[in-house]
Write an enzyme that holds these catalytic residues in place. Structure first.
Site, PDB file in Angstrom:
ATOM      1  CG  ASP A 205      -4.103  -6.169   0.002  1.00 43.71           C
ATOM      2  OD1 ASP A 205      -3.981  -4.977  -0.344  1.00 43.71           O
ATOM      3  OD2 ASP A 205      -3.992  -6.535   1.183  1.00 43.71           O
TER       4      ASP A 205
ATOM      5  CE  LYS B 200       1.874   3.787   5.106  1.00 40.30           C
ATOM      6  NZ  LYS B 200       1.317   2.542   4.579  1.00 40.30           N
TER       7      LYS B 200
ATOM      8  CG  HIS C  79      -1.800  -1.158   1.351  1.00 40.79           C
ATOM      9  ND1 HIS C  79      -2.241  -1.630   2.564  1.00 40.79           N
ATOM     10  CD2 HIS C  79      -2.346  -1.981   0.415  1.00 40.79           C
ATOM     11  CE1 HIS C  79      -3.025  -2.687   2.368  1.00 40.79           C
ATOM     12  NE2 HIS C  79      -3.099  -2.917   1.074  1.00 40.79           N
TER      13      HIS C  79
ATOM     14  CE1 TYR D 298      -0.701   3.231   8.712  1.00 39.50           C
ATOM     15  CE2 TYR D 298      -1.214   1.281   9.999  1.00 39.50           C
ATOM     16  CZ  TYR D 298      -1.520   2.157   8.983  1.00 39.50           C
ATOM     17  OH  TYR D 298      -2.655   1.968   8.238  1.00 39.50           O
TER      18      TYR D 298
END
Length: 187
Positions: free
Chosen positions: A169, A72, A62, A132
């Site tokens: 996905d 991130k 992603h 995250y």
């Protein structure tokens, strides 16, 4: 905190200082001052958390396209994952290369992933909590993914159980067919 280089410039393993005794432990997971001392100047604006119930769940790869691309700082608070960062910056010397790092509640490691990289993980245990920080807000319009099994990238995920993949996905395009707009030197 300790910053460990990976084979992808800009992607770092972060090892926090952990202070523990018989009662438990304490650690800082984010400090503007400490990260700046490591050469990592980020202003995070959003915290996210996901839960994966089963071992073998794969999430990714992603990213968010520019102008809403995101750096991130990722970590695991329960369980363990194989965490993957992929360089998606056209023209980069490490374009389409990837690095995998085990992150777990036990090792307390974090992975710092800059803008221009895709991200994914596969759970190595049941009951995984994944946290995250990101330096840009979520944007549905810029939210993207590429195939986890893109042969041009070749991430070695080990055995992948299709029933544990999301529709997002499994239907993601290959990198060559995506509209990923990252360019080396522009992000």
């Amino acid at each position: 905190m300790n910053r460990i280089e990976t084979k992808l410039p800009g992607v770092y393993i972060i090892e926090p200082k952990v202070f523990g005794d018989a009662r438990g432990y304490f650690m800082e997971t984010w400090s503007t001052r400490n990260f700046a001392e490591l050469g990592l100047d980020y202003e995070f604006v959003q915290d996210n958390q996901s839960y994966s119930a089963q071992k073998g769940i794969l999430r990714g790869i992603h990213f968010q396209n520019a102008p809403m691309s995101q750096a991130k700082l990722v970590r695991v608070t329960r369980g363990a994952v194989m965490d993957v960062a992929v360089d998606l910056r056209k023209g980069s010397p490490t374009y389409r290369q990837w690095v995998a790092v085990e992150l777990s509640a036990e090792n307390k490691r974090m992975l710092m992933i800059p803008r221009g990289f895709g991200h994914g993980f596969k759970t190595l245990t049941d009951d995984v909590e994944f946290c995250y920080k990101v330096d840009n807000l979520y944007s549905r319009e810029c939210d993207r993914g590429i195939r986890f099994d893109d042969p041009a990238i070749g991430v070695d995920w080990g055995e992948v159980r299709r029933e544990l993949l999301s529709e997002k996905d499994t239907s993601a395009p290959l990198l060559q067919d995506s509209d990923c707009n990252f360019v080396y030197g522009e992000i």
